[in-house]
Structures are given as C-alpha cells and as structure tokens.
Design a protein around this motif. Structure first.
Motif, PDB file in Angstrom:
ATOM      1  N   PRO A 188      18.648  19.157  -6.409  1.00  0.00           N
ATOM      2  CA  PRO A 188      19.902  19.249  -7.356  1.00  0.00           C
ATOM      3  C   PRO A 188      20.636  20.631  -7.324  1.00  0.00           C
ATOM      4  CG  PRO A 188      17.615  18.741  -8.575  1.00  0.00           C
ATOM      5  CD  PRO A 188      17.221  18.710  -7.390  1.00  0.00           C
ATOM      6  N   LEU A 189      19.291  21.785  -7.667  1.00  0.00           N
ATOM      7  CA  LEU A 189      20.641  23.022  -7.702  1.00  0.00           C
ATOM      8  C   LEU A 189      20.648  24.142  -6.833  1.00  0.00           C
ATOM      9  CD1 LEU A 189      17.655  23.508 -11.509  1.00  0.00           C
ATOM     10  CD2 LEU A 189      19.995  22.269 -11.344  1.00  0.00           C
ATOM     11  N   ASP A 190      20.625  23.315  -5.540  1.00  0.00           N
ATOM     12  CA  ASP A 190      20.916  24.198  -4.423  1.00  0.00           C
ATOM     13  C   ASP A 190      21.631  24.715  -4.799  1.00  0.00           C
ATOM     14  OD1 ASP A 190      19.444  24.275  -1.807  1.00  0.00           O
ATOM     15  OD2 ASP A 190      22.178  24.133  -1.024  1.00  0.00           O
ATOM     16  N   ALA A 191      22.868  24.840  -5.143  1.00  0.00           N
ATOM     17  CA  ALA A 191      23.720  25.629  -5.008  1.00  0.00           C
ATOM     18  C   ALA A 191      23.162  26.953  -6.434  1.00  0.00           C
ATOM     19  CB  ALA A 191      25.015  25.007  -5.311  1.00  0.00           C
ATOM     20  N   SER A 192      22.436  26.825  -7.626  1.00  0.00           N
ATOM     21  CA  SER A 192      22.610  28.457  -7.647  1.00  0.00           C
ATOM     22  C   SER A 192      21.710  28.767  -7.542  1.00  0.00           C
ATOM     23  CB  SER A 192      21.613  27.644  -9.443  1.00  0.00           C
ATOM     24  OG  SER A 192      20.137  26.973  -8.762  1.00  0.00           O
ATOM     25  N   GLY A 193      21.223  28.836  -6.266  1.00  0.00           N
ATOM     26  CA  GLY A 193      20.359  29.975  -6.080  1.00  0.00           C
ATOM     27  C   GLY A 193      21.472  30.857  -4.784  1.00  0.00           C
ATOM     28  N   ASP A 194      21.284  32.129  -4.721  1.00  0.00           N
ATOM     29  CA  ASP A 194      22.462  33.174  -4.091  1.00  0.00           C
ATOM     30  C   ASP A 194      21.453  33.197  -2.574  1.00  0.00           C
ATOM     31  OD1 ASP A 194      23.889  35.711  -2.472  1.00  0.00           O
ATOM     32  OD2 ASP A 194      23.089  36.372  -4.206  1.00  0.00           O
ATOM     33  N   LYS A 195      21.963  32.570  -1.672  1.00  0.00           N
ATOM     34  CA  LYS A 195      21.147  32.710  -0.163  1.00  0.00           C
ATOM     35  C   LYS A 195      21.497  33.440   0.213  1.00  0.00           C
ATOM     36  CE  LYS A 195      19.866  28.364  -0.752  1.00  0.00           C
ATOM     37  NZ  LYS A 195      21.091  27.753  -1.974  1.00  0.00           N
ATOM     38  N   GLU A 196      22.795  34.292   0.459  1.00  0.00           N
ATOM     39  CA  GLU A 196      22.767  35.411   0.657  1.00  0.00           C
ATOM     40  C   GLU A 196      22.508  36.937   0.366  1.00  0.00           C
ATOM     41  OE1 GLU A 196      27.444  36.647   1.195  1.00  0.00           O
ATOM     42  OE2 GLU A 196      27.593  34.109   0.601  1.00  0.00           O
ATOM     43  N   TYR A 197      21.246  37.049  -0.583  1.00  0.00           N
ATOM     44  CA  TYR A 197      20.809  37.705  -0.603  1.00  0.00           C
ATOM     45  C   TYR A 197      19.251  37.995  -0.465  1.00  0.00           C
ATOM     46  CZ  TYR A 197      16.946  40.676  -4.155  1.00  0.00           C
ATOM     47  OH  TYR A 197      16.553  41.271  -4.274  1.00  0.00           O
ATOM     48  N   ALA A 198      19.692  40.016   0.531  1.00  0.00           N
ATOM     49  CA  ALA A 198      18.720  39.995   1.528  1.00  0.00           C
ATOM     50  C   ALA A 198      18.283  41.869   0.757  1.00  0.00           C
ATOM     51  CB  ALA A 198      19.510  40.209   2.514  1.00  0.00           C
TER      52      ALA A 198
END
Length: 300
Positions: free
Chosen positions: A118-128
């Motif tokens: 439910p909180l998938d959009a809260s994570g910064d998937k582009e962070y590296a």
C-alpha cells in the motif's frame, strides 16, 4: 521538556541547533511529515548535508543559499522515502557532491500471496548511492566523523548517524519529534523496529535531531517512552483478540476511536505490523493466513 513542542519550521531558513549543526525544514507539510522534512547542514566552511528532502528545486535552492560559500563535500541519506532521498540527486547535480548512506530501497520481506504494497509509491526507487554505509562504519567528510547506526524498522534500510564528539544523533524517522514512527509492512517491520529502539537505548547520545519535528532532549527517556507506547499498543491488540477473532478494521475502530477516520488506513498498517510480529512470535493466529484482510485471534 524532552522535545521541542513549540517547533516552527521557518521554511527557507537554516536554524542552528548546536554550533556546526543547522536544520533546514522542507516546505512539504502533511499528515505523515508534520510541518515538513528536516534537512541538516553539518560543518562550517565545509559541509555534509543530511537528507536534502523531496525532489523540490526550491528546497535545493534553500540548501545552497544556506551553504553560501561553504563547499558541500557529501550528501548523506538516512533512508529512501520520497520526502527524504530524491533531493539528493538534485543537490548532486548542482554541486557534484557524492551521495552516501543507506542502500537502495527494499522491502523488509517479500510480498505475501495476492498482497499489494500500500505504500509502494513512498519509496524512492531511483535512489542509488555512490557509497553505501554499513552498521558501525565511520564516514569522514568536512572535518567531521559520523558513525553509521543501522536502525531497520521504519524501513529496512534505515540509518541513523552519530556525530562524533557532539553527544548528538541524527535519528531521521526512527525517532521523530512529533509522533511515533510509521511501521507499515512489507516496507517496515515491527520486530526490527523494537530491536532498533533497544539498540538506541544502549547508546550514549542524549540529543536527537529527528527527520520531523523539533530536537529531542533526554533522548534515552524519550526512546523508552516510545518503546512503552508500542508495548502498550501490543497489549491492547492482544486484549481485543482475547474477546474473539477480529479483523484489522474492527481493532482499529476501537483502539483509534479518538483519531480522525481519514487516518484509519495508516492505523490499520500499524496494527498489521504488530499482528505480523505477534503471529511470528506465536502469540496470535491469522486466518486464512497473514494479511491485511485476515482475521486474527489470540493463541491459547
């Protein structure tokens, strides 16, 4: 007073906490961010910037204005929620400073069958990150030494940072200055969160600079209070289950009767985190299996 109840964000201004530590609050207020996300500038003529905030050019402009002629040597990131991490990429583009800190975004566990995060959009998937820090590792930049303190729970990759020689811990979202932290499976894990609280209780720092809200003094007692709050919530859930099997919404309406119903979904995730822990410890049952839509009972 253990935390600054009179906290005001003063957007666009860098507020000195102690010499060499300034707070700059992003203008992103909301139900999960309080008045906004706190960014910290460490150092004087050379700086480490901690948690630049969301992908907001105005916030980056404010950081650069506060830095003035000082060189930003590193950008430190505590965890990968979108109100903390994306600004690091914008700041790197403007300064060339390296991004250092937590690992990439990940869940605390695999998704269950038919489960949706439910909180998938809260994570910064582009962070590296350019450099990932490990527990106990000391990062040195701008003449400062920061000890990495791994504190999973709020997120699986959450880090705090202890500033050497300052009795000060940057506690990010593990310990906040306005509310208890959100622990929401599968990104968060309640057992990890409680273990991390104990880890902080064993440390000496008594001044915390949190990711939201004002500074926290007498931090050990404040963290102990957070722990007792969670243990009390756990007992309240078990008391509900002692009266018969319950769904998460049924538990929420009783335990959060004085809360705005708009916050019930978030409360449900917190209850789910406790139930996941209780089932894992053999103190509760889940039927037909662990999940947000399951019914839970107390194991005899």
């Amino acid at each position: 007073m253990r935390h600054d109840r009179d906290f005001t964000p003063r957007y666009g201004q860098a507020i000195e906490i102690v010499p060499g530590v300034r707070r700059l609050t992003a203008n992103n207020p909301g139900p999960f961010t309080f008045f906004g996300t706190n960014c910290y500038l460490l150092g004087t003529d050379r700086l480490v910037v901690v948690d630049p905030g969301p992908a907001d050019e105005l916030q980056v402009d404010a950081i650069l204005k506060a830095a003035d002629r000082a060189t930003i040597e590193a950008i430190l990131v505590s965890h990968t929620h979108v109100d903390h991490a994306p600004g690091a990429r914008l700041l790197k583009q403007r300064t060339g400073a390296q991004i250092v800190g937590c690992g990439v975004h990940r869940a605390a566990r695999d998704l269950l069958e038919n489960e949706v995060n439910p909180l998938d959009a809260s994570g910064d998937k582009e962070y590296a990150p350019d450099q990932q820090l490990e527990d106990g590792e000391v990062f040195r930049a701008a003449g400062l030494a920061l000890e990495t303190v791994s504190t999973p729970g709020h997120t699986a990759n959450h880090l705090c940072f202890a500033l050497d020689g300052a009795d000060l811990l940057l506690s990010a979202d593990h310990v906040m200055g306005w509310s208890t932290s959100i622990v929401a499976p599968p990104d968060g894990n309640m057992r990890d969160y409680m273990t991390s609280l104990d880890k902080l209780l064993a440390r000496p720092e008594q001044l915390y600079c949190p990711g939201h809200g004002g500074i926290i003094r007498e931090a050990s007692q404040y963290v102990q209070d957070l722990k007792q709050h969670r243990l009390a919530r756990e007992q309240s859930i078990l008391s509900q289950l002692a009266n018969g099997d319950k769904s998460i919404p049924e538990i929420v309406t009783v335990l959060y009767a004085d809360v705005n119903p708009a916050l019930y979904p978030a409360a449900g995730l917190s209850v789910f985190a406790h139930l996941e822990d209780l089932v894992g410890r053999g103190e509760a049952t889940a039927s037909p299996g662990l999940g947000l839509n399951s019914r839970y009972g107390r194991r005899a």
